[in-house]
Design a protein around this motif. Sequence first.
Motif, PDB file in Angstrom:
ATOM      1  N   LYS A 214      14.330   2.812  -8.646  1.00  0.00           N
ATOM      2  CA  LYS A 214      14.339   2.198  -9.967  1.00  0.00           C
ATOM      3  C   LYS A 214      14.273   0.683  -9.808  1.00  0.00           C
ATOM      4  O   LYS A 214      14.818   0.114  -8.864  1.00  0.00           O
ATOM      5  N   ILE A 215      13.631   0.041 -10.760  1.00  0.00           N
ATOM      6  CA  ILE A 215      13.557  -1.422 -10.763  1.00  0.00           C
ATOM      7  C   ILE A 215      14.939  -1.999 -11.087  1.00  0.00           C
ATOM      8  O   ILE A 215      15.602  -1.504 -11.991  1.00  0.00           O
ATOM      9  N   PRO A 216      15.412  -3.044 -10.351  1.00  0.00           N
ATOM     10  CA  PRO A 216      14.757  -3.699  -9.218  1.00  0.00           C
ATOM     11  C   PRO A 216      15.058  -2.974  -7.914  1.00  0.00           C
ATOM     12  O   PRO A 216      16.143  -2.414  -7.745  1.00  0.00           O
ATOM     13  N   PHE A 217      14.106  -3.004  -6.986  1.00  0.00           N
ATOM     14  CA  PHE A 217      14.342  -2.456  -5.651  1.00  0.00           C
ATOM     15  C   PHE A 217      13.466  -3.191  -4.636  1.00  0.00           C
ATOM     16  O   PHE A 217      12.469  -3.829  -5.002  1.00  0.00           O
ATOM     17  N   GLY A 218      13.872  -3.092  -3.379  1.00  0.00           N
ATOM     18  CA  GLY A 218      13.137  -3.790  -2.330  1.00  0.00           C
ATOM     19  C   GLY A 218      12.735  -2.869  -1.198  1.00  0.00           C
ATOM     20  O   GLY A 218      13.339  -1.814  -0.987  1.00  0.00           O
ATOM     21  N   ILE A 219      11.707  -3.281  -0.473  1.00  0.00           N
ATOM     22  CA  ILE A 219      11.254  -2.585   0.727  1.00  0.00           C
ATOM     23  C   ILE A 219      11.232  -3.597   1.866  1.00  0.00           C
ATOM     24  O   ILE A 219      10.570  -4.636   1.778  1.00  0.00           O
ATOM     25  N   ALA A 220      11.983  -3.293   2.931  1.00  0.00           N
ATOM     26  CA  ALA A 220      12.094  -4.194   4.079  1.00  0.00           C
ATOM     27  C   ALA A 220      11.309  -3.643   5.259  1.00  0.00           C
ATOM     28  O   ALA A 220      11.193  -2.426   5.427  1.00  0.00           O
ATOM     29  N   GLN A 221      10.793  -4.544   6.078  1.00  0.00           N
ATOM     30  CA  GLN A 221      10.011  -4.117   7.241  1.00  0.00           C
ATOM     31  C   GLN A 221      10.077  -5.171   8.347  1.00  0.00           C
ATOM     32  O   GLN A 221      10.053  -6.371   8.072  1.00  0.00           O
ATOM     33  N   ILE A 222      10.165  -4.682   9.571  1.00  0.00           N
ATOM     34  CA  ILE A 222      10.054  -5.545  10.753  1.00  0.00           C
ATOM     35  C   ILE A 222       8.832  -5.081  11.536  1.00  0.00           C
ATOM     36  O   ILE A 222       8.687  -3.887  11.799  1.00  0.00           O
ATOM     37  N   GLY A 223       7.951  -5.997  11.903  1.00  0.00           N
ATOM     38  CA  GLY A 223       6.774  -5.552  12.647  1.00  0.00           C
ATOM     39  C   GLY A 223       5.934  -6.692  13.185  1.00  0.00           C
ATOM     40  O   GLY A 223       6.089  -7.854  12.808  1.00  0.00           O
TER      41      GLY A 223
ATOM     42  N   SER B 226       0.826  -1.218   0.000  1.00  0.00           N
ATOM     43  CA  SER B 226       0.000   0.000   0.000  1.00  0.00           C
ATOM     44  C   SER B 226       0.858   1.266   0.000  1.00  0.00           C
ATOM     45  O   SER B 226       0.375   2.346  -0.332  1.00  0.00           O
ATOM     46  N   ASN B 227       2.140   1.134   0.359  1.00  0.00           N
ATOM     47  CA  ASN B 227       3.055   2.281   0.328  1.00  0.00           C
ATOM     48  C   ASN B 227       4.013   2.235  -0.869  1.00  0.00           C
ATOM     49  O   ASN B 227       4.968   3.017  -0.925  1.00  0.00           O
ATOM     50  N   PHE B 228       3.748   1.348  -1.807  1.00  0.00           N
ATOM     51  CA  PHE B 228       4.623   1.181  -2.967  1.00  0.00           C
ATOM     52  C   PHE B 228       4.874   2.506  -3.690  1.00  0.00           C
ATOM     53  O   PHE B 228       6.015   2.902  -3.937  1.00  0.00           O
ATOM     54  N   SER B 229       3.804   3.234  -4.007  1.00  0.00           N
ATOM     55  CA  SER B 229       3.948   4.499  -4.758  1.00  0.00           C
ATOM     56  C   SER B 229       4.684   5.554  -3.940  1.00  0.00           C
ATOM     57  O   SER B 229       5.518   6.299  -4.476  1.00  0.00           O
ATOM     58  N   ASN B 230       4.383   5.625  -2.639  1.00  0.00           N
ATOM     59  CA  ASN B 230       5.046   6.618  -1.782  1.00  0.00           C
ATOM     60  C   ASN B 230       6.559   6.399  -1.736  1.00  0.00           C
ATOM     61  O   ASN B 230       7.344   7.341  -1.850  1.00  0.00           O
ATOM     62  N   VAL B 231       6.972   5.149  -1.546  1.00  0.00           N
ATOM     63  CA  VAL B 231       8.402   4.847  -1.487  1.00  0.00           C
ATOM     64  C   VAL B 231       9.052   5.070  -2.845  1.00  0.00           C
ATOM     65  O   VAL B 231      10.139   5.650  -2.943  1.00  0.00           O
ATOM     66  N   LYS B 232       8.382   4.634  -3.904  1.00  0.00           N
ATOM     67  CA  LYS B 232       8.932   4.767  -5.261  1.00  0.00           C
ATOM     68  C   LYS B 232       9.195   6.227  -5.613  1.00  0.00           C
ATOM     69  O   LYS B 232      10.264   6.586  -6.109  1.00  0.00           O
ATOM     70  N   LYS B 233       8.218   7.085  -5.298  1.00  0.00           N
ATOM     71  CA  LYS B 233       8.355   8.504  -5.658  1.00  0.00           C
ATOM     72  C   LYS B 233       9.330   9.231  -4.734  1.00  0.00           C
ATOM     73  O   LYS B 233      10.213   9.950  -5.188  1.00  0.00           O
ATOM     74  N   SER B 234       9.168   9.044  -3.427  1.00  0.00           N
ATOM     75  CA  SER B 234      10.002   9.806  -2.484  1.00  0.00           C
ATOM     76  C   SER B 234      11.459   9.358  -2.512  1.00  0.00           C
ATOM     77  O   SER B 234      12.367  10.151  -2.249  1.00  0.00           O
ATOM     78  N   GLY B 235      11.697   8.087  -2.842  1.00  0.00           N
ATOM     79  CA  GLY B 235      13.068   7.577  -2.879  1.00  0.00           C
ATOM     80  C   GLY B 235      13.653   7.523  -4.274  1.00  0.00           C
ATOM     81  O   GLY B 235      14.789   7.088  -4.437  1.00  0.00           O
ATOM     82  N   ARG B 236      12.869   7.958  -5.269  1.00  0.00           N
ATOM     83  CA  ARG B 236      13.288   7.911  -6.678  1.00  0.00           C
ATOM     84  C   ARG B 236      13.844   6.525  -7.023  1.00  0.00           C
ATOM     85  O   ARG B 236      14.918   6.387  -7.586  1.00  0.00           O
TER      86      ARG B 236
END
Length: 487
Positions: free
Chosen positions: A204-213, A192-202
């Motif tokens: 490029k494919i490939p990239f990853g998003i990590a999370q602990i929770g 659900s935060n894919f677009s936010n991270v993609k835009k704010s972090g500029r």
Amino acid sequence: MKKDDKFLHFLASHAKNYGFVFPSSEIYGGINSIYDYGQYGVELKNNIKEYWWKSMTLLHENIVGLDSSILMHPDIWKASGHIEKFNELLIDNKDSKKRYKPELLIHKRINYLFDKYNHKKKKDEILYRMYKSLKRNDLLDIRLLIDELNISDPICGSKNWTNIRLFNMMFKIPEKKLDLFLRPETAQGIFSNFSNVKKSGRMKIPFGIAQIGKSFRNEIVARQFIFRMREFEQMEMQFFILPEEEKKWYEYWKKIRLKWHLEFKLGKDKYKLKNHINLAHYSSSGTDIEFNFPFGFKEIEGIHSRRDFDLKRHGFFSKKKLRFFVDHFPSKNYIPYVIETSLGLDRLFLAIFSSSLKIEKLENGKERVVLKIPPYLSPIKAGIFPLVSKNGLPEIAKKIFNEIKIDHKLIYDQKESIGKLYRRQDAIGTPICFTIDYDTIENNTVTMRHRDTMKQKRVHITKISEEIEKETGLKNILRKLSNDLVN
């Protein structure tokens, strides 16, 4: 009591007595399968998290972190399929009032009936029938199978079963306007935060998003200490890729994640890869890294190709374009595929703790209990002790402790004999101890004692911090992992 059950009981007892894991709300009788982490448990847990987090976000320049909320809009769970599909089958015994998973009852029964006489063909036939019925959601046939196998309640022996029914595993929080849910996984906060991270972090494919929770699942059968709980913690990474590179990245992450686990040095034979036969609805490929826990091989981490399932579904439900646009070609865009690595933090804690806890025979015929945790994960990195509580030795020991406590997690103690102090540190996994004795007054050296070998040597006071870093530092492990990534 079986040997494995005895060890699990010993494990839970040691974890409680030495401040690692406590039954939650114990003074009120506790809550089934919910636990609290004690003063040393939380340190070990945080060290594991730090190791995973740095392995992901420092060693991979194209992976960034996120911390999404536990409560999210309920439409997220409609899009992900959790409201419709996140169900377990359950069956109750009317006499014992206990609840079970039918497939686990069937597995246990056929293992008992057919393994003893090596009737593999018959066992496979029943398993095929069960999986086929599960896929068709044929609850009646699974109920008939329980009757045909003459399955009784493992507690009271009764065969007085209810019908099988579906049970949604999410915890629901009723609200006036929206029905909220405690999240059953952390992955959807990433999507659900894919677009936010993609835009704010500029990105490029490939990239990853990590999370602990934290995640929450209303497990029907929560058991085996902290292996399966209703409240647990996940360490997940979603890696966004070009659709045509699905196989390449899927194989890459299987290889890298297994290498990561092997760095704990718990034993290569304790791990195996198991490909999924029955895939989740979102997955085209799936592999579990299984670990040999005290109760057998069980999943510790899953690697899945989720394809474009999640982003496509969230795009449809939210009416937002969760796509990637190709540079210089505004009309060309695509929905990335996703490779997921999902690791249970509590399960990893249990794997490390159970494999590291040893009872050793000493040369004098006595025994010692020692927790041989990898030094870089140990809750306490070093102990600082005076040999005796007089003649100025405590003052010197305390001065050393205060000078280096900012750099390392240390413990100071002078309440018992040095032998007892060593034994206690062995039991909580402290890799090295430094004893201030009468020679310290004469030549500024101290006794350095190793946990695993119990060997001792003299080191200068000014070298204590350096020795601790050399023995317990995380940097050397991360450097090795980094080299593995390059090679």
